[in-house]
Write an enzyme that holds these catalytic residues in place. Structure first.
Site, short mmCIF file in Angstrom:
data_model
loop_
_atom_site.label_atom_id
_atom_site.label_comp_id
_atom_site.label_asym_id
_atom_site.label_seq_id
_atom_site.Cartn_x
_atom_site.Cartn_y
_atom_site.Cartn_z
N TYR A 60 42.53 49.11 43.27
CA TYR A 60 43.72 49.06 44.11
C TYR A 60 44.04 50.50 44.52
O TYR A 60 44.36 51.33 43.67
CB TYR A 60 44.90 48.48 43.33
CG TYR A 60 44.83 46.99 43.10
CD1 TYR A 60 45.58 46.11 43.87
CD2 TYR A 60 44.01 46.45 42.11
CE1 TYR A 60 45.53 44.74 43.66
CE2 TYR A 60 43.94 45.09 41.89
CZ TYR A 60 44.71 44.24 42.67
OH TYR A 60 44.65 42.88 42.47
N TYR A 109 49.86 40.89 35.33
CA TYR A 109 48.61 40.64 36.05
C TYR A 109 47.80 39.53 35.38
O TYR A 109 47.28 38.64 36.05
CB TYR A 109 47.79 41.92 36.14
CG TYR A 109 46.71 41.89 37.21
CD1 TYR A 109 46.94 42.46 38.45
CD2 TYR A 109 45.48 41.30 36.97
CE1 TYR A 109 45.96 42.43 39.44
CE2 TYR A 109 44.51 41.26 37.95
CZ TYR A 109 44.75 41.82 39.19
OH TYR A 109 43.78 41.78 40.16
N HIS A 126 36.86 40.28 33.67
CA HIS A 126 37.31 41.65 33.89
C HIS A 126 38.39 42.00 32.87
O HIS A 126 39.32 41.22 32.64
CB HIS A 126 37.87 41.81 35.30
CG HIS A 126 36.81 41.98 36.34
ND1 HIS A 126 37.04 42.57 37.56
CD2 HIS A 126 35.49 41.66 36.34
CE1 HIS A 126 35.92 42.59 38.27
NE2 HIS A 126 34.98 42.05 37.55
N PRO A 149 49.13 38.43 48.43
CA PRO A 149 47.98 38.37 47.53
C PRO A 149 47.79 39.61 46.65
O PRO A 149 46.88 39.61 45.81
CB PRO A 149 46.80 38.20 48.49
CG PRO A 149 47.26 38.77 49.79
CD PRO A 149 48.73 38.49 49.85
N LYS A 162 48.30 36.02 42.52
CA LYS A 162 49.07 34.98 41.85
C LYS A 162 48.99 33.60 42.51
O LYS A 162 49.34 32.60 41.87
CB LYS A 162 50.55 35.39 41.76
CG LYS A 162 50.81 36.57 40.88
CD LYS A 162 50.43 36.26 39.45
CE LYS A 162 50.33 37.51 38.61
NZ LYS A 162 49.50 37.31 37.42
#
Length: 392
Positions: free
Chosen positions: A202, A386, A73, A294, A298
């Protein structure tokens, strides 16, 4: 089995990867796992691998199946105010990306490698105590196949999670524990339906957070923010899909695919750090030392980073009896841990609706989201954290 160089408690990704990395350096080790192999291989956890995690698996020879079946991704999608905003990772991080590949598959791959290499992984082996950690001959007392045994080691590494015996073997007055509990949980589902998106979504909504992820091109993984005392009994399938559709809604042409839900669970949100991550000849790694919510993806990646550091330190110790990297392990690991804790806290508080929010709090959150969406600098900060922030 009277003695080994490194005794490892826990056959999750951290313990198995450490065992694999040590084997490649000629360091004998034994892994003790409380649960059965079937349970460990089915335990649903994280599914996002940072670039560094992907690189470690590839370089160690454990990434072949990941490269065949994982989904690379190059960004994520933020949704709020019924609009969509994409964060492009490669353009903001010098070409770095992430891989969607379930923890269950990482575990299967690592178990297969340990079997192939003749490694010793004892399933259904309960660690009862860790003794002598302030001496140069620590040991693990454990029960396996109805009998008690003692494994003598030079080093003990606890990769046995938040509730394991590893951290509890350190006297309370020698640990500093810092933690935060969030006023919400996640209702997570697995569904036999192709994902409705190419990259993770998200979503911030006044009714709460939602996340659209995936496990494969045929299986979707989705989450809803719920109350901390909620129960899956309150969420029949149709209600889950309706609520997801509401929270993901945007102005434009987008449809949430629905399908059979095969698993439901509720996960509390918390942050936790125990430091230092070493006491004598006992070293803590992964969830034994730290927990992150979550939202920032990580947990698994921190565990991999911990044992990568430990493998390097143990290699130097084994080859030269040089303990300098072992002595530096806790400090070096905690720098990354606290960066991940901050990022995970920021993502969690940014995207969730806190029941105690005032109108002022809600306006600040939306202002922050709009800033991330419109500012290249703010987007780059999110992206580099990220995919995995590199200090050097």
């Amino acid at each position: 089995m009277p003695r080994t160089t490194v005794g490892i408690i826990g056959a999750g990704p951290a313990g198995l990867l450490l065992s694999h990395l040590l084997h490649q350096q000629g360091i004998d080790n034994v892994v003790l796992e409380l649960r059965s192999r079937d349970y460990v291989e089915r335990r649903q956890r994280a599914g996002i691998l940072e670039q560094d995690t992907v690189d470690v698996l590839r370089e160690s020879g454990a990434g072949e199946r990941m490269d065949r079946h994982g989904l690379e991704h190059h960004g994520i999608e933020l949704r709020f105010d019924r609009r969509s905003h994409r964060i492009d990772f490669p353009s903001l991080t010098g070409g770095r990306s992430v891989m969607v590949y379930a923890q269950t598959e990482v575990v299967k791959d690592l178990i297969a490698r340990r079997q192939q290499d003749g490694g010793t992984v004892l399933f259904e082996a309960e660690a009862l105590s860790v003794d002598g950690i302030e001496t140069d001959r620590p040991s693990i007392r454990y029960r396996h196949e109805g009998a008690e045994h003692t494994l003598d080691c030079e080093i003990v590494v606890a990769c046995d999670g938040f509730h394991g015996i590893g951290r509890r073997s350190v006297p309370d007055d020698l640990l500093t524990v810092t933690e935060r509990t969030y006023p919400f949980s996640w209702l997570g589902i697995l569904a036999d339906v192709p994902p409705s998106c190419e990259e993770l979504i998200y979503a911030h909504h006044e009714r709460g957070f939602a996340l659209h992820s995936m496990r494969s091109p045929e299986v979707s993984r989705l989450y809803l923010q719920v109350a901390p005392d909620d129960s899956t009994d309150n969420w029949p399938d149709e209600r889950i899909w309706d609520e997801l559709e509401t929270r993901f809604a945007v102005d434009g042409d987008w449809t949430l695919r629905r399908g059979p839900i095969t698993e439901k669970s509720i996960t509390p949100m918390r942050s936790f750090v125990a430091e230092p991550m070493r006491h004598g000849r006992l070293f803590l790694a992964g969830d034994a030392a730290h927990i992150v919510p979550p939202t920032g993806a990580k947990g698994l990646n921190l565990a991999v980073a911990d044992v990568t550091l430990l493998a390097q330190a143990l290699t130097r110790y084994h080859a030269h009896r040089d303990e300098s990297l072992l002595d530096a392990y806790s400090e070096n690991a905690l720098r990354r841990v606290w960066r991940a804790e901050h990022f995970s806290y920021t993502m969690t508080t940014l995207l969730h609706s806190d029941p105690a929010d005032s109108d002022f709090d809600r306006a600040l959150r939306l202002s922050h989201l709009r800033y991330v969406a419109r500012s290249e600098a703010a987007s780059a900060s999110l992206a580099e954290n990220y995919v995995g922030f590199k200090e050097n």
